[in-house]
Design a protein around this motif. Structure first.
Motif, PDB file in Angstrom:
ATOM      1  N   UNK A  37       0.842  -1.203   0.136  1.00 31.93           N
ATOM      2  CA  UNK A  37       0.558   0.409   0.268  1.00 31.93           C
ATOM      3  C   UNK A  37       0.901   0.853   0.033  1.00 31.93           C
ATOM      4  N   UNK A  38       1.637   1.060   0.114  1.00 33.20           N
ATOM      5  CA  UNK A  38       2.677   2.449   0.870  1.00 33.20           C
ATOM      6  C   UNK A  38       2.880   2.289  -0.113  1.00 33.20           C
ATOM      7  N   UNK A  39       3.741   1.690  -1.127  1.00 33.58           N
ATOM      8  CA  UNK A  39       4.281   1.475  -2.660  1.00 33.58           C
ATOM      9  C   UNK A  39       3.341   1.924  -3.586  1.00 33.58           C
ATOM     10  N   UNK A  40       1.963   1.873  -3.449  1.00 38.43           N
ATOM     11  CA  UNK A  40       0.933   2.377  -4.379  1.00 38.43           C
ATOM     12  C   UNK A  40       1.022   3.648  -4.831  1.00 38.43           C
ATOM     13  N   UNK A  41       0.855   4.641  -2.722  1.00 36.17           N
ATOM     14  CA  UNK A  41       0.538   5.891  -2.926  1.00 36.17           C
ATOM     15  C   UNK A  41       2.101   6.333  -3.574  1.00 36.17           C
ATOM     16  N   UNK A  42       3.015   5.688  -4.173  1.00 36.74           N
ATOM     17  CA  UNK A  42       4.149   6.952  -4.824  1.00 36.74           C
ATOM     18  C   UNK A  42       2.989   6.476  -6.129  1.00 36.74           C
ATOM     19  N   UNK A  43       2.791   5.644  -6.972  1.00 40.23           N
ATOM     20  CA  UNK A  43       1.983   6.803  -8.131  1.00 40.23           C
ATOM     21  C   UNK A  43       1.002   7.503  -8.400  1.00 40.23           C
ATOM     22  N   UNK A  44       0.377   7.919  -6.832  1.00 38.90           N
ATOM     23  CA  UNK A  44      -0.800   8.624  -6.822  1.00 38.90           C
ATOM     24  C   UNK A  44       0.234  10.410  -7.041  1.00 38.90           C
ATOM     25  N   UNK A  89      -8.057  11.574 -18.593  1.00 38.98           N
ATOM     26  CA  UNK A  89      -8.241   9.950 -17.926  1.00 38.98           C
ATOM     27  C   UNK A  89      -6.610   9.520 -17.356  1.00 38.98           C
ATOM     28  N   UNK A  90      -6.252   9.755 -16.220  1.00 33.87           N
ATOM     29  CA  UNK A  90      -4.866   9.255 -15.551  1.00 33.87           C
ATOM     30  C   UNK A  90      -4.682   8.144 -15.625  1.00 33.87           C
ATOM     31  N   UNK A  91      -4.109   7.094 -15.923  1.00 35.84           N
ATOM     32  CA  UNK A  91      -3.850   5.740 -15.657  1.00 35.84           C
ATOM     33  C   UNK A  91      -1.883   5.666 -15.161  1.00 35.84           C
ATOM     34  N   UNK A  92      -2.530   4.719 -13.450  1.00 37.72           N
ATOM     35  CA  UNK A  92      -1.482   4.785 -13.277  1.00 37.72           C
ATOM     36  C   UNK A  92      -0.883   3.161 -13.226  1.00 37.72           C
ATOM     37  N   UNK A  93      -0.104   2.469 -13.717  1.00 36.11           N
ATOM     38  CA  UNK A  93       0.434   1.064 -13.494  1.00 36.11           C
ATOM     39  C   UNK A  93       1.581   1.201 -13.141  1.00 36.11           C
ATOM     40  N   UNK A  94       1.690   0.154 -12.180  1.00 30.14           N
ATOM     41  CA  UNK A  94       2.075  -0.544 -11.133  1.00 30.14           C
ATOM     42  C   UNK A  94       2.722  -1.859 -11.850  1.00 30.14           C
ATOM     43  N   UNK A  95       4.295  -1.417 -11.023  1.00 27.81           N
ATOM     44  CA  UNK A  95       5.537  -2.965 -10.858  1.00 27.81           C
ATOM     45  C   UNK A  95       4.641  -3.900  -9.983  1.00 27.81           C
ATOM     46  N   UNK A  96       5.076  -5.183 -10.652  1.00 32.57           N
ATOM     47  CA  UNK A  96       5.058  -5.944  -9.523  1.00 32.57           C
ATOM     48  C   UNK A  96       5.246  -5.799  -8.032  1.00 32.57           C
ATOM     49  N   UNK A  97       6.097  -5.667  -7.818  1.00 30.37           N
ATOM     50  CA  UNK A  97       6.422  -4.944  -6.039  1.00 30.37           C
ATOM     51  C   UNK A  97       5.180  -4.018  -5.222  1.00 30.37           C
ATOM     52  N   UNK A  98       4.419  -3.244  -6.403  1.00 29.92           N
ATOM     53  CA  UNK A  98       3.569  -2.439  -5.841  1.00 29.92           C
ATOM     54  C   UNK A  98       2.099  -3.065  -6.362  1.00 29.92           C
ATOM     55  N   UNK A  99       2.060  -4.314  -6.836  1.00 34.37           N
ATOM     56  CA  UNK A  99       0.690  -4.941  -6.461  1.00 34.37           C
ATOM     57  C   UNK A  99       0.246  -5.559  -8.160  1.00 34.37           C
TER      58      UNK A  99
END
Length: 143
Positions: A37-44, A89-99
């Motif tokens: 979850x903390x890694x997801x906030x980086x994308x936001x 529309x904004x699309x944030x794509x995360x790596x495996x480390x962030x879900x």
């Protein structure tokens, strides 16, 4: 002369070890979810600049809602941040480390989707419930 007991019996020690094992079995998965979850906030955080750009371009009725915005470099947690120039529309794509999923931030004004070239009639609100990222990794306002 009385013999007093010193130390703990084997059963008492086994009970303590069992309790610690149960607590660890519950705490470790919860801790792992919190780190993702903390890694997801980086994308936001990286998307904050894109949100400001979309809002400024919408207010100015620009025909390109991502005008003047430059995508940030990929990080260890975020693969990319992209903006759709027609509706913002904004699309944030995360790596495996962030879900290993995506979150989409969809702007609306007065309940209607933004349209390039048309100024919004009300304040812009962002809906972040779309995308493929698991709900357990999303911030509470995006579930």
């Amino acid at each position: 002369m009385k013999n007093t007991q010193q130390g703990f019996t084997l059963i008492e020690l086994m009970i303590v070890v069992a309790i610690i094992g149960i607590l660890a079995a519950i705490a470790i998965p919860a801790y792992q979810d919190y780190t993702v979850r903390s890694r997801v906030t980086e994308g936001l955080s990286l998307a904050a600049a894109a949100k400001a750009t979309v809002a400024e371009n919408a207010a100015a009725a620009n025909s390109n809602l991502d005008a003047g915005w430059t995508a940030p470099s990929a990080t260890s947690n975020v693969s990319s941040v992209a903006v759709d120039s027609s509706d913002g529309t904004i699309t944030i794509t995360y790596t495996a480390a962030a879900g290993n999923g995506t979150i989409t931030l969809v702007p609306t004004a007065g309940g209607a989707a933004l349209t390039a070239g048309t100024p919004p009639t009300d304040a812009i609100a962002w809906d972040c419930t779309g995308g493929t990222l698991a709900d357990k990794y999303r911030p509470s306002n995006c579930r």
